[in-house]
Design a protein around this motif. Sequence first.
Motif, mmCIF file in Angstrom:
data_model
loop_
_atom_site.group_PDB
_atom_site.id
_atom_site.type_symbol
_atom_site.label_atom_id
_atom_site.label_comp_id
_atom_site.label_asym_id
_atom_site.label_seq_id
_atom_site.Cartn_x
_atom_site.Cartn_y
_atom_site.Cartn_z
ATOM 1 N N GLN A 199 -1.676 -5.854 0.363
ATOM 2 C CA GLN A 199 -0.891 -6.060 -0.849
ATOM 3 C C GLN A 199 0.550 -6.460 -0.542
ATOM 4 O O GLN A 199 1.388 -6.478 -1.443
ATOM 5 C CB GLN A 199 -0.919 -4.797 -1.709
ATOM 6 C CG GLN A 199 -2.310 -4.391 -2.165
ATOM 7 C CD GLN A 199 -2.977 -5.453 -3.002
ATOM 8 O OE1 GLN A 199 -2.517 -5.779 -4.098
ATOM 9 N NE2 GLN A 199 -4.062 -6.026 -2.505
ATOM 10 N N ASP B 249 -6.988 0.963 -1.580
ATOM 11 C CA ASP B 249 -7.542 1.078 -2.928
ATOM 12 C C ASP B 249 -7.964 -0.271 -3.494
ATOM 13 O O ASP B 249 -8.565 -0.326 -4.571
ATOM 14 C CB ASP B 249 -6.503 1.704 -3.879
ATOM 15 C CG ASP B 249 -6.254 3.169 -3.562
ATOM 16 O OD1 ASP B 249 -7.136 3.791 -2.941
ATOM 17 O OD2 ASP B 249 -5.173 3.683 -3.926
ATOM 18 N N ARG B 250 -7.637 -1.356 -2.799
ATOM 19 C CA ARG B 250 -7.935 -2.703 -3.294
ATOM 20 C C ARG B 250 -8.774 -3.486 -2.292
ATOM 21 O O ARG B 250 -8.521 -4.639 -2.000
ATOM 22 C CB ARG B 250 -6.629 -3.437 -3.624
ATOM 23 C CG ARG B 250 -5.941 -2.855 -4.853
ATOM 24 C CD ARG B 250 -4.469 -3.188 -4.906
ATOM 25 N NE ARG B 250 -3.863 -2.724 -6.144
ATOM 26 C CZ ARG B 250 -3.501 -1.456 -6.366
ATOM 27 N NH1 ARG B 250 -3.705 -0.539 -5.437
ATOM 28 N NH2 ARG B 250 -2.960 -1.095 -7.517
ATOM 29 N N SER C 47 -3.352 -0.914 -0.266
ATOM 30 C CA SER C 47 -4.351 -1.923 0.086
ATOM 31 C C SER C 47 -5.740 -1.307 0.223
ATOM 32 O O SER C 47 -6.749 -1.952 -0.088
ATOM 33 C CB SER C 47 -3.952 -2.612 1.385
ATOM 34 O OG SER C 47 -2.664 -3.198 1.274
ATOM 35 N N HIS D 222 -7.841 -7.888 -13.774
ATOM 36 C CA HIS D 222 -8.113 -8.094 -12.356
ATOM 37 C C HIS D 222 -8.605 -9.504 -12.036
ATOM 38 O O HIS D 222 -9.000 -9.776 -10.898
ATOM 39 C CB HIS D 222 -9.143 -7.061 -11.870
ATOM 40 C CG HIS D 222 -8.553 -5.694 -11.718
ATOM 41 N ND1 HIS D 222 -9.308 -4.544 -11.817
ATOM 42 C CD2 HIS D 222 -7.283 -5.278 -11.500
ATOM 43 C CE1 HIS D 222 -8.530 -3.489 -11.656
ATOM 44 N NE2 HIS D 222 -7.300 -3.911 -11.463
#
Length: 537
Positions: free
Chosen positions: A437, A431-432, A429, A247
């Motif tokens: 994304q 989840d991030r 997105s 990451h």
Amino acid sequence: MRLTILHTSDIHSRLLPYSFEPSYTDTDVLGLPSANPCPGYEPKPDWCDENAYIYGGIARIGAILDEERARASRVLHLDSGDSFQGALIFNEFDGEAEMRLMTEIGLDAAVVANHEFDKGAENLALQYGAWGGFDLLAANYNFEEASLPWAPELERIVLPSRLYDLDGLRVGVIGLGNVSSLNSIYDESNSMGITVIEPEHALVREAGILRSQGADIIVALSHMGLHEDTYHATTIPGIDIIIGGHHHIATRPPIVVTNTESGNEVPVVHSGAFSKFVGRIDLVIRDGKIKSFDHALRPVANYSDENGQPQLARKAEVLDILEEYEEALATSYNTGQVIGYANETLRRYGNGGGDSMLGNFAAEAMRFYPGVETEIALTNTLGIRSDIPAGDITVDALFNSMPFDNTITTMFLSGREVQEMLDFVSDRSTDRGCSSQAQVAGIDFTMVCNPDNPHAADVKINGLPLDANGTYELATNNYIAHGGSGFEVLERNTTQVDTGISIRDVVMSAIIQHHTLPQPEEGICVEDGRIGIRDES
């Protein structure tokens, strides 16, 4: 007994030094020297420009490793994978330079990560067979049952774990390769013949084997990502420390979690990406347990004087090898060729997590390119790997920003499929961190980041509300068109046409056309809010 682990991760082919504008996190949190400070000079001399600091480079990393080895008795250098892909040197030499130079700096072991397969599993076997002088580890990949001709070689060279005897201290290292980003593991139509083993099973199995062989300490060398690393540290007994990547995060200080079964405290350490840092972890071990540890990040920064001479050591043997590749690249690509000018840093991420300068510019260039000319475009945000620094835009800077050899694929989508595609972008997105994304052109929408119901709202196509029964022609990249990053709605589309047109070449053509970027008055290469954010998390 004392043990020092030197750690690198996600080098992404940044073997040559490069210039970029560090973020607040890089400088104020992690300690990377900031660009263009020119300390001690007032007024600043003419040579004090944006290149006063340049970063990265395998020759500087090699010198740092040598310095750190000289200060310790028991030392391991471990790398958490993704040394491939991210700069022109990989596109041209297929990973030869990375394998050769990682060997030259004395690497002991590296994880096989997702980008190691970017030019195919056979290429990985060929490059490692020719140049690799360190251990490749991945306990959760099994090539044994694959029928493809390269599989036996990978089964032989990729070890699940390895025991190192360091002056009487036996250190077991288990490799964990990434699964979430390696879609071809799962897609039967694009299978590499890899059988995936659940990380939990692989860790327990290999830890037991290493303990039976007399390991005093167990290290999990991971490319699973920070969330998975902390989960495994919490739930799986027998692992003493997890050193990870994927990451592009640097942990300073390391995260320390308590294992729910053993009660032991387990450090989780990440050392960032793109050759910006070398991590050093010093451990004190007694009776098979870590009693204390200390962690530091060594910045890989190269300061030059007024004559352009580097003021920090670089490993001479590495420089000799690098020179071969630099000369070949300069001849083949004219890497220093100036193709435009940036009045400011052209950013890959938007300030609010939605659309970005470079994302909008790339997507617009894709849909308007002669021979493509579609109504809408969408490309993945992570296809753009770095900002383009202010100043002259060179071929090398463009390759650093857009290293992937993706091509434009066109297809026709119904309005319902467009909605499904944007709903998926919103889901992924969410989840991030509610950071988009995907980047788009011809589309405006609000990304609703609700964990229970992520979706795209207020979708407009070229200023008009989305017609569920309408038909829209999309330009996208061939990676997500084939289902990469989970875009199943595109993968199942039967109207796909791969144009064979390189997205990087399209962006280069657009830079040459406009020359000076951004152009706010024309709306070119600017963040304009086409992807709105509604964070309901």
